[in-house]
Write a protein that holds these residues in place. Structure first.
Motif, PDB file in Angstrom:
ATOM      1  N   LEU A  82       0.856  -1.203   0.000  1.00  0.00           N
ATOM      2  CA  LEU A  82       0.000   0.000   0.000  1.00  0.00           C
ATOM      3  C   LEU A  82       0.882   1.239   0.000  1.00  0.00           C
ATOM      4  O   LEU A  82       1.830   1.332   0.783  1.00  0.00           O
ATOM      5  N   LYS A  83       0.559   2.150  -0.888  1.00  0.00           N
ATOM      6  CA  LYS A  83       1.306   3.410  -0.895  1.00  0.00           C
ATOM      7  C   LYS A  83       0.305   4.566  -0.912  1.00  0.00           C
ATOM      8  O   LYS A  83      -0.489   4.704  -1.841  1.00  0.00           O
ATOM      9  N   VAL A  84       0.374   5.378   0.139  1.00  0.00           N
ATOM     10  CA  VAL A  84      -0.507   6.550   0.247  1.00  0.00           C
ATOM     11  C   VAL A  84       0.357   7.781   0.013  1.00  0.00           C
ATOM     12  O   VAL A  84       1.412   7.931   0.631  1.00  0.00           O
ATOM     13  N   LYS A  85      -0.096   8.639  -0.887  1.00  0.00           N
ATOM     14  CA  LYS A  85       0.722   9.809  -1.263  1.00  0.00           C
ATOM     15  C   LYS A  85      -0.113  11.084  -1.202  1.00  0.00           C
ATOM     16  O   LYS A  85      -1.134  11.198  -1.873  1.00  0.00           O
ATOM     17  N   GLY A 130     -16.255  19.619   4.341  1.00  0.00           N
ATOM     18  CA  GLY A 130     -16.560  21.050   4.324  1.00  0.00           C
ATOM     19  C   GLY A 130     -15.300  21.831   4.643  1.00  0.00           C
ATOM     20  O   GLY A 130     -14.298  21.706   3.939  1.00  0.00           O
ATOM     21  N   ASP A 131     -15.339  22.597   5.740  1.00  0.00           N
ATOM     22  CA  ASP A 131     -14.169  23.396   6.123  1.00  0.00           C
ATOM     23  C   ASP A 131     -13.182  22.617   6.980  1.00  0.00           C
ATOM     24  O   ASP A 131     -12.069  23.070   7.217  1.00  0.00           O
ATOM     25  N   ILE A 132     -13.617  21.461   7.482  1.00  0.00           N
ATOM     26  CA  ILE A 132     -12.731  20.695   8.370  1.00  0.00           C
ATOM     27  C   ILE A 132     -11.720  19.906   7.557  1.00  0.00           C
ATOM     28  O   ILE A 132     -12.090  19.086   6.714  1.00  0.00           O
ATOM     29  N   GLU A 133     -10.444  20.177   7.814  1.00  0.00           N
ATOM     30  CA  GLU A 133      -9.394  19.402   7.159  1.00  0.00           C
ATOM     31  C   GLU A 133      -9.055  18.213   8.049  1.00  0.00           C
ATOM     32  O   GLU A 133      -8.263  18.341   8.974  1.00  0.00           O
ATOM     33  N   ALA A 134      -9.667  17.073   7.753  1.00  0.00           N
ATOM     34  CA  ALA A 134      -9.454  15.900   8.606  1.00  0.00           C
ATOM     35  C   ALA A 134      -8.090  15.264   8.341  1.00  0.00           C
ATOM     36  O   ALA A 134      -7.440  14.778   9.262  1.00  0.00           O
ATOM     37  N   LEU A 135      -7.655  15.240   7.079  1.00  0.00           N
ATOM     38  CA  LEU A 135      -6.323  14.718   6.731  1.00  0.00           C
ATOM     39  C   LEU A 135      -5.602  15.775   5.913  1.00  0.00           C
ATOM     40  O   LEU A 135      -6.133  16.274   4.924  1.00  0.00           O
ATOM     41  N   LYS A 136      -4.378  16.093   6.326  1.00  0.00           N
ATOM     42  CA  LYS A 136      -3.678  17.235   5.714  1.00  0.00           C
ATOM     43  C   LYS A 136      -2.409  16.831   4.984  1.00  0.00           C
ATOM     44  O   LYS A 136      -1.356  17.401   5.218  1.00  0.00           O
ATOM     45  N   GLY A 137      -2.508  15.808   4.148  1.00  0.00           N
ATOM     46  CA  GLY A 137      -1.314  15.424   3.392  1.00  0.00           C
ATOM     47  C   GLY A 137      -0.589  14.280   4.073  1.00  0.00           C
ATOM     48  O   GLY A 137       0.389  14.472   4.769  1.00  0.00           O
ATOM     49  N   ILE A 138      -1.103  13.075   3.853  1.00  0.00           N
ATOM     50  CA  ILE A 138      -0.538  11.882   4.493  1.00  0.00           C
ATOM     51  C   ILE A 138       0.275  11.092   3.475  1.00  0.00           C
ATOM     52  O   ILE A 138      -0.208  10.824   2.369  1.00  0.00           O
ATOM     53  N   ASP A 139       1.484  10.725   3.871  1.00  0.00           N
ATOM     54  CA  ASP A 139       2.314   9.828   3.067  1.00  0.00           C
ATOM     55  C   ASP A 139       2.657   8.617   3.917  1.00  0.00           C
ATOM     56  O   ASP A 139       3.129   8.779   5.043  1.00  0.00           O
ATOM     57  N   LEU A 140       2.394   7.436   3.367  1.00  0.00           N
ATOM     58  CA  LEU A 140       2.730   6.228   4.123  1.00  0.00           C
ATOM     59  C   LEU A 140       2.882   5.040   3.171  1.00  0.00           C
ATOM     60  O   LEU A 140       2.098   4.891   2.232  1.00  0.00           O
ATOM     61  N   GLU A 141       3.882   4.239   3.444  1.00  0.00           N
ATOM     62  CA  GLU A 141       4.036   2.984   2.708  1.00  0.00           C
ATOM     63  C   GLU A 141       3.873   1.821   3.681  1.00  0.00           C
ATOM     64  O   GLU A 141       4.425   1.857   4.780  1.00  0.00           O
ATOM     65  N   VAL A 142       3.141   0.826   3.260  1.00  0.00           N
ATOM     66  CA  VAL A 142       2.995  -0.377   4.071  1.00  0.00           C
ATOM     67  C   VAL A 142       3.472  -1.567   3.246  1.00  0.00           C
ATOM     68  O   VAL A 142       2.990  -1.788   2.128  1.00  0.00           O
ATOM     69  N   LYS A 143       4.426  -2.294   3.817  1.00  0.00           N
ATOM     70  CA  LYS A 143       4.961  -3.452   3.100  1.00  0.00           C
ATOM     71  C   LYS A 143       4.097  -4.679   3.333  1.00  0.00           C
ATOM     72  O   LYS A 143       3.389  -4.773   4.332  1.00  0.00           O
ATOM     73  N   LYS A 144       4.206  -5.617   2.436  1.00  0.00           N
ATOM     74  CA  LYS A 144       3.499  -6.892   2.577  1.00  0.00           C
ATOM     75  C   LYS A 144       3.908  -7.558   3.892  1.00  0.00           C
ATOM     76  O   LYS A 144       5.094  -7.651   4.192  1.00  0.00           O
ATOM     77  N   GLY A 145       2.930  -7.961   4.680  1.00  0.00           N
ATOM     78  CA  GLY A 145       3.208  -8.639   5.942  1.00  0.00           C
ATOM     79  C   GLY A 145       3.516  -7.709   7.100  1.00  0.00           C
ATOM     80  O   GLY A 145       3.714  -8.162   8.220  1.00  0.00           O
TER      81      GLY A 145
END
Ligand SMILES: Nc1ncnc2c1ncn2[C@@H]1O[C@H](COP(=O)(O)OP(=O)(O)O)[C@@H](O)[C@H]1O
Ligand SMILES: [Mg+2]
Length: 248
Positions: A7-10, A17-32
Motif C-alpha cells: 500500500l502506498k498513500v501519497k 466542508g471546512d474541516i481538514e481531517a487529513l492534511k497530506g498523508i504519506d505512508l508505505e505499508v509493506k506486505k506482511g
C-alpha cells in the motif's frame, strides 16, 4: 515502488466542508507489515482508514495498492472491499442473519463465489477464532467479543490483501478485549498485512513493526515501537503517552 510495498498513500487529503481531517498523508505499508496508528481522539485515524477502504471520497492525493492500481481509478469502489478488509469498533453484523449467513454475504453476493467453497473457508476461519460451534447462532445470542471475532472472520472470508482495524476492542468489556487481541496477534504472526488503530499500548508495543503517531490530520512520527515508546520525538507524542501513565 519497491517490490514488497503493498500500500502506498501519497499526499492524501480529506476535507469535510471546512474541516481538514487529513492534511497530506504519506505512508508505505509493506506486505506482511503490521502498522499501528496511535493518536488523540479527532486526529483523523478513522478517516484515514475509511479513505483506504474506499468509504470516503478523498479530496487530494493517491492511494495505490500493488497489483491493483489506484483506488477509485483502476480499482472500482465496489471491488475494494475484497482487497482491503475492515473491522470497526461496532461489529455491524446483520441482526436478522445468523453467523454463517453474515459471513457468506460478501463472498457469495459481492464476489460471486460458490456457496460451498466459501462456506468451507468460513468453517476453517470460524475454527481458527474458536467459534465454529456458533456457526448457526444469531448476533443477539453472542457476546461483544464473539461478535467482534465474527466480524473479523467476515472480513477475512473475502481474502483481503490487507486488513484495517479501527479500535476493534474499544467497545468491549475488559475480559473480552484479550480474546479479540489474540485473534489480531495470530493474524499478524501468520503474515497478514494490517493497519491497526488502537489505544491498547501494550499490544501495540508487542505487535507493531511500525508505529504511526497522528496529530491533527498529519503523521507526526513514523517509527519503530522501541523508538516511539522509549524516545518519542514530539511533545504531542510525549504528552499522549504520559496521559496513559495515570498511576505512575
Ligand atoms: N462525516 C464527517 N463529517 C464531518 N466531519 C467529520 C466526519 N468524520 C470525521 N469528521 C471530523 O474529522 C476529524 C477527524 O475525525 P476522525 O477521523 O473520526 O478522528 P479519530 O478517529 O482520530 O478520532 C474530526 O475533526 C472529526 O470531527
Ligand atoms: Mg476513530
Amino acid at each position: 515502488m519497491s517490490e514488497d510495498v503493498l500500500l502506498k498513500v501519497k499526499g492524501l487529503e480529506k476535507k469535510y466542508g471546512d474541516i481538514e481531517a487529513l492534511k497530506g498523508i504519506d505512508l508505505e505499508v509493506k506486505k506482511g507489515e503490521v502498522v499501528v496508528v496511535l493518536g488523540p481522539s479527532g486526529c483523523g485515524k478513522s478517516t484515514f482508514l475509511r479513505c483506504i477502504n474506499g468509504l470516503e471520497e478523498i479530496s487530494k492525493g493517491e492511494i495505490h495498492l500493488e497489483g491493483y492500481g489506484l483506488l477509485g481509478k483502476e480499482i472500482p469502489f465496489e471491488k475494494v472491499r475484497g482487497i482491503v478488509g475492515m473491522v470497526f469498533q461496532s461489529y455491524e453484523l446483520f441482526p436478522h442473519l445468523n453467523v454463517i449467513n453474515n459471513i457468506l454475504l460478501g463472498p457469495t453476493k459481492a464476489q460471486n463465489r460458490k456457496k460451498e467453497e466459501a462456506e468451507k473457508q468460513a468453517d476453517e476461519l470460524l475454527n481458527r477464532v474458536g467459534l465454529f460451534n456458533r456457526k448457526f447462532s444469531y448476533p443477539r445470542e453472542l457476546s461483544g467479543g464473539q461478535k467482534q471475532r465474527i466480524a473479523i472472520v467476515r472480513a477475512l472470508c473475502m481474502n483481503p490483501e490487507i486488513m484495517l482495524f479501527d479500535e476493534v476492542t474499544a467497545a468491549l468489556d475488559p475480559e473480552m478485549v484479550r480474546e479479540v487481541l489474540m485473534v489480531l496477534l495470530e493474524l499478524a504472526k501468520n503474515g497478514m498485512t494490517m493497519i491497526v488503530v488502537t489505544h491498547e499500548l501494550e499490544f501495540a508495543k508487542h505487535v507493531a513493526d511500525k508505529i504511526v503517531f497522528m496529530e491533527e490530520g498529519k503523521l507526526v512520527e513514523v517509527t519503530t515501537p522501541k523508538e516511539f515508546f522509549n524516545n518519542p520525538k514530539t511533545e504531542r507524542a510525549k504528552s499522549f503517552l504520559a496521559s496513559f501513565d495515570l498511576y505512575k
